[in-house]
Design a protein around this motif. Structure first.
Motif, PDB file in Angstrom:
ATOM      1  N   SER A   1       0.810  -1.228   0.000  1.00 20.74           N
ATOM      2  CA  SER A   1       0.000   0.000   0.000  1.00 20.74           C
ATOM      3  C   SER A   1       0.842   1.277   0.000  1.00 20.74           C
ATOM      4  CB  SER A   1      -0.961   0.014   1.193  1.00 20.74           C
ATOM      5  OG  SER A   1      -0.239   0.098   2.410  1.00 20.74           O
ATOM      6  N   ILE A   2       2.130   1.173   0.273  1.00 23.87           N
ATOM      7  CA  ILE A   2       2.969   2.383   0.291  1.00 23.87           C
ATOM      8  C   ILE A   2       3.965   2.442  -0.863  1.00 23.87           C
ATOM      9  CG2 ILE A   2       2.720   2.691   2.775  1.00 23.87           C
ATOM     10  CD1 ILE A   2       5.646   1.639   3.043  1.00 23.87           C
ATOM     11  N   ARG A   3       3.933   1.464  -1.744  1.00 24.59           N
ATOM     12  CA  ARG A   3       4.908   1.419  -2.838  1.00 24.59           C
ATOM     13  C   ARG A   3       4.829   2.629  -3.762  1.00 24.59           C
ATOM     14  NH1 ARG A   3       7.463  -3.230  -2.228  1.00 24.59           N
ATOM     15  NH2 ARG A   3       6.294  -4.966  -1.369  1.00 24.59           N
ATOM     16  N   GLY A   4       3.672   3.237  -3.889  1.00 22.68           N
ATOM     17  CA  GLY A   4       3.513   4.399  -4.761  1.00 22.68           C
ATOM     18  C   GLY A   4       3.991   5.707  -4.136  1.00 22.68           C
ATOM     19  N   ASP A   5       4.319   5.693  -2.869  1.00 26.43           N
ATOM     20  CA  ASP A   5       4.783   6.891  -2.176  1.00 26.43           C
ATOM     21  C   ASP A   5       6.225   7.188  -2.611  1.00 26.43           C
ATOM     22  OD1 ASP A   5       6.031   8.492   0.038  1.00 26.43           O
ATOM     23  OD2 ASP A   5       4.042   8.237   0.946  1.00 26.43           O
ATOM     24  N   PRO A   6       6.539   8.437  -2.952  1.00 25.55           N
ATOM     25  CA  PRO A   6       7.907   8.770  -3.377  1.00 25.55           C
ATOM     26  C   PRO A   6       8.965   8.427  -2.316  1.00 25.55           C
ATOM     27  CG  PRO A   6       6.438  10.649  -3.693  1.00 25.55           C
ATOM     28  CD  PRO A   6       5.642   9.575  -3.019  1.00 25.55           C
ATOM     29  N   ARG A   7       8.590   8.429  -1.060  1.00 23.45           N
ATOM     30  CA  ARG A   7       9.534   8.067  -0.006  1.00 23.45           C
ATOM     31  C   ARG A   7       9.953   6.601  -0.104  1.00 23.45           C
ATOM     32  NH1 ARG A   7       5.966  10.339   4.886  1.00 23.45           N
ATOM     33  NH2 ARG A   7       4.410   9.396   3.506  1.00 23.45           N
ATOM     34  N   TYR A   8       9.049   5.782  -0.629  1.00 24.69           N
ATOM     35  CA  TYR A   8       9.367   4.366  -0.794  1.00 24.69           C
ATOM     36  C   TYR A   8      10.462   4.183  -1.841  1.00 24.69           C
ATOM     37  CZ  TYR A   8       8.737  -0.650  -1.197  1.00 24.69           C
ATOM     38  OH  TYR A   8       8.954  -2.004  -1.199  1.00 24.69           O
ATOM     39  N   ALA A   9      10.302   4.852  -2.978  1.00 26.70           N
ATOM     40  CA  ALA A   9      11.317   4.768  -4.033  1.00 26.70           C
ATOM     41  C   ALA A   9      12.661   5.292  -3.523  1.00 26.70           C
ATOM     42  CB  ALA A   9      10.867   5.549  -5.264  1.00 26.70           C
ATOM     43  N   ALA A  10      12.633   6.372  -2.767  1.00 26.79           N
ATOM     44  CA  ALA A  10      13.870   6.930  -2.213  1.00 26.79           C
ATOM     45  C   ALA A  10      14.530   5.938  -1.261  1.00 26.79           C
ATOM     46  CB  ALA A  10      13.583   8.253  -1.503  1.00 26.79           C
ATOM     47  N   LEU A  11      13.739   5.276  -0.428  1.00 24.19           N
ATOM     48  CA  LEU A  11      14.266   4.301   0.504  1.00 24.19           C
ATOM     49  C   LEU A  11      14.844   3.099  -0.255  1.00 24.19           C
ATOM     50  CD1 LEU A  11      14.674   3.480   3.476  1.00 24.19           C
ATOM     51  CD2 LEU A  11      12.382   2.476   3.405  1.00 24.19           C
ATOM     52  N   MET A  12      14.134   2.646  -1.261  1.00 26.40           N
ATOM     53  CA  MET A  12      14.622   1.528  -2.085  1.00 26.40           C
ATOM     54  C   MET A  12      16.004   1.896  -2.663  1.00 26.40           C
ATOM     55  SD  MET A  12      12.496  -1.156  -2.410  1.00 26.40           S
ATOM     56  CE  MET A  12      12.656  -1.786  -4.079  1.00 26.40           C
ATOM     57  N   ASN A  13      16.138   3.097  -3.171  1.00 23.82           N
ATOM     58  CA  ASN A  13      17.420   3.525  -3.729  1.00 23.82           C
ATOM     59  C   ASN A  13      18.518   3.552  -2.668  1.00 23.82           C
ATOM     60  OD1 ASN A  13      16.734   3.806  -6.450  1.00 23.82           O
ATOM     61  ND2 ASN A  13      15.869   5.833  -6.101  1.00 23.82           N
ATOM     62  N   LYS A  14      18.196   4.058  -1.481  1.00 29.03           N
ATOM     63  CA  LYS A  14      19.188   4.110  -0.404  1.00 29.03           C
ATOM     64  C   LYS A  14      19.654   2.709  -0.011  1.00 29.03           C
ATOM     65  CE  LYS A  14      17.785   6.578   3.124  1.00 29.03           C
ATOM     66  NZ  LYS A  14      17.354   7.586   4.113  1.00 29.03           N
ATOM     67  N   VAL A  15      18.712   1.767  -0.007  1.00 29.56           N
ATOM     68  CA  VAL A  15      19.039   0.405   0.369  1.00 29.56           C
ATOM     69  C   VAL A  15      19.827  -0.288  -0.742  1.00 29.56           C
ATOM     70  CG1 VAL A  15      18.010  -1.869   0.904  1.00 29.56           C
ATOM     71  CG2 VAL A  15      17.108   0.189   1.974  1.00 29.56           C
ATOM     72  N   GLY A  16      19.666   0.198  -1.964  1.00 29.55           N
ATOM     73  CA  GLY A  16      20.385  -0.381  -3.086  1.00 29.55           C
ATOM     74  C   GLY A  16      19.523  -1.225  -4.012  1.00 29.55           C
ATOM     75  N   PHE A  17      18.197  -1.113  -3.853  1.00 24.47           N
ATOM     76  CA  PHE A  17      17.260  -1.826  -4.718  1.00 24.47           C
ATOM     77  C   PHE A  17      16.732  -0.892  -5.784  1.00 24.47           C
ATOM     78  CE2 PHE A  17      16.043  -4.463  -0.804  1.00 24.47           C
ATOM     79  CZ  PHE A  17      16.851  -5.522  -1.173  1.00 24.47           C
ATOM     80  N   GLN A  18      16.385  -1.443  -6.910  1.00 21.20           N
ATOM     81  CA  GLN A  18      15.675  -0.685  -7.921  1.00 21.20           C
ATOM     82  C   GLN A  18      14.193  -0.704  -7.556  1.00 21.20           C
ATOM     83  OE1 GLN A  18      17.097   1.036 -10.471  1.00 21.20           O
ATOM     84  NE2 GLN A  18      19.004   0.444  -9.508  1.00 21.20           N
TER      85      GLN A  18
END
Length: 156
Positions: free
Chosen positions: A138-155
């Motif tokens: 439910s939170i995958r569409g939030d821009p913070r999720y994409a930013a966190l994924m990038n920080k962790v090293g995931f696409q």
């Protein structure tokens, strides 16, 4: 594994088989509850979540139970467990990622991201599930999720 693969029917079957041989397994009860909840079967989810809540003091089980309570309509118990877990973090390590999933279930997205960020800062091993965990859908569409994924090293 079935739960993370979103194969909730097989997850339910597997946990029921496991509980047949090990009836006092709170992690099995909560995994069963999670599968029922994600499948939309709130009555069965609540029954299993209450079983796990009654006889487990595991922070992991309690966090997952809190999420099940939240998405199955038992908001009071979900908030109680979230509060207990947050308070417990003052005394011992509790995986911030798991606390975050409870807040996602409660719809408290800012708080969920705050705990996910703590998980990242603390290098929580649970962060490896960030890309696949259905509890975060439910939170995958939030821009913070994409930013966190990038920080962790995931696409994303």
């Amino acid at each position: 594994y079935y739960f993370m693969a979103r194969d909730y029917n097989r997850a339910i079957e597997q946990e029921q088989r496991t509980l047949h041989f090990q009836p006092d397994c709170p992690y099995c009860d909560v995994t069963l509850a999670m599968a029922y909840a994600e499948k939309g079967d709130k009555p069965h989810a609540l029954v299993e979540a209450h079983k796990a809540d009654r006889y487990s003091d595991s922070p992991l089980v309690r966090a997952e139970t809190g999420r099940v309570f939240a998405i199955s309509g038992d908001r009071a118990d979900a908030e109680r467990l979230a509060g207990e877990l947050v308070e417990l973090t003052k005394k011992r390590f509790i995986c911030p990622y798991e606390i975050a999933t409870t807040y996602v279930g409660l719809g408290q997205i800012d708080e969920a991201f705050r705990w996910l960020e703590k998980g990242y800062q603390q290098r929580s091993v649970c962060m490896i599930f960030l890309k696949v965990d259905p509890r975060l859908d439910s939170i995958r569409g939030d821009p913070r999720y994409a930013a966190l994924m990038n920080k962790v090293g995931f696409q994303p």
